[in-house]
Design a protein around this motif. Structure first.
Motif, PDB file in Angstrom:
ATOM      1  N   LYS A 159       0.641  34.482  14.939  1.00  0.00           N
ATOM      2  CA  LYS A 159       1.936  34.814  14.363  1.00  0.00           C
ATOM      3  C   LYS A 159       2.036  34.461  12.882  1.00  0.00           C
ATOM      4  CE  LYS A 159       6.831  33.549  14.798  1.00  0.00           C
ATOM      5  NZ  LYS A 159       7.803  32.703  15.538  1.00  0.00           N
ATOM      6  N   SER A 160       1.543  33.270  12.509  1.00  0.00           N
ATOM      7  CA  SER A 160       1.781  32.764  11.152  1.00  0.00           C
ATOM      8  C   SER A 160       0.533  32.609  10.301  1.00  0.00           C
ATOM      9  CB  SER A 160       2.508  31.410  11.235  1.00  0.00           C
ATOM     10  OG  SER A 160       3.683  31.506  12.005  1.00  0.00           O
ATOM     11  N   GLY A 161      -0.656  32.646  10.936  1.00  0.00           N
ATOM     12  CA  GLY A 161      -1.891  32.499  10.183  1.00  0.00           C
ATOM     13  C   GLY A 161      -2.339  31.056  10.059  1.00  0.00           C
ATOM     14  N   LYS A 162      -3.631  30.879   9.778  1.00  0.00           N
ATOM     15  CA  LYS A 162      -4.197  29.532   9.708  1.00  0.00           C
ATOM     16  C   LYS A 162      -3.696  28.738   8.510  1.00  0.00           C
ATOM     17  CE  LYS A 162      -8.546  30.146  12.208  1.00  0.00           C
ATOM     18  NZ  LYS A 162     -10.008  30.006  12.158  1.00  0.00           N
ATOM     19  N   SER A 163      -3.191  29.422   7.483  1.00  0.00           N
ATOM     20  CA  SER A 163      -2.740  28.707   6.279  1.00  0.00           C
ATOM     21  C   SER A 163      -1.307  28.189   6.407  1.00  0.00           C
ATOM     22  CB  SER A 163      -2.831  29.638   5.058  1.00  0.00           C
ATOM     23  OG  SER A 163      -2.018  30.782   5.241  1.00  0.00           O
ATOM     24  N   SER A 164      -0.633  28.513   7.492  1.00  0.00           N
ATOM     25  CA  SER A 164       0.775  28.110   7.640  1.00  0.00           C
ATOM     26  C   SER A 164       0.888  26.646   8.034  1.00  0.00           C
ATOM     27  CB  SER A 164       1.466  28.978   8.698  1.00  0.00           C
ATOM     28  OG  SER A 164       0.926  28.711   9.977  1.00  0.00           O
ATOM     29  N   GLN A 165       2.033  26.065   7.684  1.00  0.00           N
ATOM     30  CA  GLN A 165       2.295  24.673   8.056  1.00  0.00           C
ATOM     31  C   GLN A 165       2.437  24.544   9.568  1.00  0.00           C
ATOM     32  OE1 GLN A 165       2.321  21.918   6.039  1.00  0.00           O
ATOM     33  NE2 GLN A 165       2.442  20.800   7.978  1.00  0.00           N
ATOM     34  N   GLU A 166       3.004  25.567  10.194  1.00  0.00           N
ATOM     35  CA  GLU A 166       3.136  25.555  11.654  1.00  0.00           C
ATOM     36  C   GLU A 166       1.783  25.418  12.332  1.00  0.00           C
ATOM     37  OE1 GLU A 166       6.669  28.103  13.422  1.00  0.00           O
ATOM     38  OE2 GLU A 166       5.519  29.257  11.964  1.00  0.00           O
ATOM     39  N   PHE A 167       0.800  26.155  11.815  1.00  0.00           N
ATOM     40  CA  PHE A 167      -0.526  26.097  12.422  1.00  0.00           C
ATOM     41  C   PHE A 167      -1.160  24.726  12.208  1.00  0.00           C
ATOM     42  CE2 PHE A 167      -5.167  26.628  12.190  1.00  0.00           C
ATOM     43  CZ  PHE A 167      -5.401  27.120  13.459  1.00  0.00           C
ATOM     44  N   ARG A 168      -0.986  24.174  11.013  1.00  0.00           N
ATOM     45  CA  ARG A 168      -1.550  22.840  10.743  1.00  0.00           C
ATOM     46  C   ARG A 168      -0.905  21.796  11.656  1.00  0.00           C
ATOM     47  NH1 ARG A 168      -1.517  24.848   5.349  1.00  0.00           N
ATOM     48  NH2 ARG A 168       0.515  23.903   4.903  1.00  0.00           N
ATOM     49  N   ASP A 169       0.394  21.929  11.863  1.00  0.00           N
ATOM     50  CA  ASP A 169       1.088  20.998  12.771  1.00  0.00           C
ATOM     51  C   ASP A 169       0.558  21.142  14.195  1.00  0.00           C
ATOM     52  OD1 ASP A 169       2.605  20.096  10.668  1.00  0.00           O
ATOM     53  OD2 ASP A 169       4.357  21.327  11.156  1.00  0.00           O
ATOM     54  N   ALA A 170       0.315  22.376  14.614  1.00  0.00           N
ATOM     55  CA  ALA A 170      -0.206  22.614  15.965  1.00  0.00           C
ATOM     56  C   ALA A 170      -1.605  22.035  16.114  1.00  0.00           C
ATOM     57  CB  ALA A 170      -0.216  24.111  16.264  1.00  0.00           C
ATOM     58  N   GLU A 171      -2.440  22.163  15.078  1.00  0.00           N
ATOM     59  CA  GLU A 171      -3.782  21.589  15.127  1.00  0.00           C
ATOM     60  C   GLU A 171      -3.733  20.066  15.182  1.00  0.00           C
ATOM     61  OE1 GLU A 171      -7.137  23.483  14.916  1.00  0.00           O
ATOM     62  OE2 GLU A 171      -5.516  24.398  16.069  1.00  0.00           O
ATOM     63  N   ASN A 172      -2.802  19.479  14.435  1.00  0.00           N
ATOM     64  CA  ASN A 172      -2.652  18.022  14.494  1.00  0.00           C
ATOM     65  C   ASN A 172      -2.206  17.574  15.887  1.00  0.00           C
ATOM     66  OD1 ASN A 172      -3.402  17.587  11.823  1.00  0.00           O
ATOM     67  ND2 ASN A 172      -1.324  17.822  11.047  1.00  0.00           N
ATOM     68  N   GLU A 173      -1.381  18.393  16.517  1.00  0.00           N
ATOM     69  CA  GLU A 173      -0.950  18.083  17.885  1.00  0.00           C
ATOM     70  C   GLU A 173      -2.141  18.128  18.836  1.00  0.00           C
ATOM     71  OE1 GLU A 173       1.829  17.187  20.980  1.00  0.00           O
ATOM     72  OE2 GLU A 173       1.833  16.946  18.796  1.00  0.00           O
ATOM     73  N   ILE A 174      -3.041  19.081  18.617  1.00  0.00           N
ATOM     74  CA  ILE A 174      -4.251  19.159  19.441  1.00  0.00           C
ATOM     75  C   ILE A 174      -5.074  17.891  19.281  1.00  0.00           C
ATOM     76  CG2 ILE A 174      -6.512  20.282  19.633  1.00  0.00           C
ATOM     77  CD1 ILE A 174      -5.148  22.946  19.195  1.00  0.00           C
ATOM     78  N   PHE A 175      -5.274  17.440  18.037  1.00  0.00           N
ATOM     79  CA  PHE A 175      -6.061  16.223  17.800  1.00  0.00           C
ATOM     80  C   PHE A 175      -5.420  15.025  18.508  1.00  0.00           C
ATOM     81  CE2 PHE A 175      -7.334  18.240  13.511  1.00  0.00           C
ATOM     82  CZ  PHE A 175      -8.360  18.942  14.127  1.00  0.00           C
ATOM     83  N   ALA A 176      -4.077  14.937  18.424  1.00  0.00           N
ATOM     84  CA  ALA A 176      -3.373  13.809  19.049  1.00  0.00           C
ATOM     85  C   ALA A 176      -3.502  13.858  20.577  1.00  0.00           C
ATOM     86  CB  ALA A 176      -1.903  13.820  18.636  1.00  0.00           C
ATOM     87  N   LYS A 177      -3.318  15.044  21.155  1.00  0.00           N
ATOM     88  CA  LYS A 177      -3.422  15.176  22.615  1.00  0.00           C
ATOM     89  C   LYS A 177      -4.862  14.960  23.078  1.00  0.00           C
ATOM     90  CE  LYS A 177       0.858  16.027  23.717  1.00  0.00           C
ATOM     91  NZ  LYS A 177       1.368  17.352  24.012  1.00  0.00           N
ATOM     92  N   ASP A 178      -5.830  15.441  22.291  1.00  0.00           N
ATOM     93  CA  ASP A 178      -7.232  15.224  22.649  1.00  0.00           C
ATOM     94  C   ASP A 178      -7.565  13.735  22.711  1.00  0.00           C
ATOM     95  OD1 ASP A 178      -7.686  17.913  22.863  1.00  0.00           O
ATOM     96  OD2 ASP A 178      -8.967  18.094  21.112  1.00  0.00           O
ATOM     97  N   ALA A 179      -7.020  12.981  21.751  1.00  0.00           N
ATOM     98  CA  ALA A 179      -7.279  11.534  21.735  1.00  0.00           C
ATOM     99  C   ALA A 179      -6.701  10.868  22.978  1.00  0.00           C
ATOM    100  CB  ALA A 179      -6.686  10.913  20.473  1.00  0.00           C
ATOM    101  N   LYS A 180      -5.478  11.266  23.371  1.00  0.00           N
ATOM    102  CA  LYS A 180      -4.865  10.694  24.575  1.00  0.00           C
ATOM    103  C   LYS A 180      -5.622  11.116  25.832  1.00  0.00           C
ATOM    104  CE  LYS A 180      -0.133   9.987  22.966  1.00  0.00           C
ATOM    105  NZ  LYS A 180       1.309  10.305  23.188  1.00  0.00           N
ATOM    106  N   ASN A 181      -6.036  12.380  25.865  1.00  0.00           N
ATOM    107  CA  ASN A 181      -6.790  12.858  27.024  1.00  0.00           C
ATOM    108  C   ASN A 181      -8.111  12.113  27.179  1.00  0.00           C
ATOM    109  OD1 ASN A 181      -4.900  14.718  27.879  1.00  0.00           O
ATOM    110  ND2 ASN A 181      -5.824  16.441  26.814  1.00  0.00           N
TER     111      ASN A 181
END
Length: 226
Positions: free
Chosen positions: A104-126
């Motif tokens: 929807k927004s592309g890899k350069s969007s802040q939304e995408f960067r926030d989503a990637e950071n969420e992945i890193f955080a969830k991966d660490a908990k998992n």
């Protein structure tokens, strides 16, 4: 002379002198009284249940225990399977959200960067949950939780962004492969991932070699001694 008077419950006979006495209530009056009492009890019961429901809804919902707390209480193979499925669902859901935002927004969007950071955080908990689970129960056995479910720790470890973290888990994954809980291919894939990241080149297909030969060559190249 007598005069008969009636109200909702008692019948009265009144003398001309003004004195009166009550007679016993009729059957009709008794039936009416019983119906009134029954209706009153029904209304009271309804109000009580309504109040209980309102009080219950006002109580704050207890948060679900963390994965670590749930792992601490597991006892059966079904408990292990349930925990692994929860971990895998979180893993899939965060990546699905990221993929939708990228589209929807592309890899350069802040939304995408926030989503990637969420992945890193969830991966660490998992991964923290996987480590706690393995420490308590050992690597999940495919014979107990199923082949697909037994792959989940491998999925979480392989998708972790940190290469030293992947390397730290290689002895566990090697044992899981040797015990038949993950396949030879799956162990080889994570070795190839690490080789590519560290050597900056793809490991050649070398189709003439068996998977075990490839595992040995990569392990020797990366100086693994386990």
């Amino acid at each position: 002379m007598y005069k008969q008077c009636e109200n909702s419950y008692y019948s009265f006979e009144v003398k001309a002198s003004g004195y009166y006495w009550a007679r016993e209530p009729s059957n009709t009056h008794l039936l009416l009284l019983q119906n009134c009492n029954m209706n009153f009890r029904i209304v009271c019961t309804f109000i009580t249940m309504l109040l209980i429901g309102l009080l219950s809804s006002c109580q704050p919902n207890k948060p679900e225990p963390s994965l670590i707390e749930q792992i601490d209480k597991i006892q059966t193979s079904n408990d292990v399977k349930t925990i692994l499925e929860k971990i895998h669902k979180t893993h899939r859901d965060t990546r699905s959200i990221s993929a939708e935002i990228e589209k929807k927004s592309g890899k350069s969007s802040q939304e995408f960067r926030d989503a990637e950071n969420e992945i890193f955080a969830k991966d660490a908990k998992n991964l923290e949950a996987i480590d706690a689970l393995i420490q308590k129960k050992g690597y999940p056995k495919a014979s107990e939780v199923g082949i697909q479910t037994a792959m989940i720790p491998w999925i979480i470890i392989r998708n972790h962004f940190h290469i030293p973290t992947k390397e730290k888990h290689l002895p566990i994954l090697k044992q899981a492969w040797q015990e038949g809980n993950i396949s030879e291919n799956e162990y080889l894939y994570i070795l190839q991932d690490i080789y590519k990241s560290k050597k900056k080149i793809e490991f050649g297909s070398l189709d003439s070699l068996s998977n075990q030969d490839k595992i040995r060559i990569i392990s020797d190249s990366l100086k693994y001694t386990f």
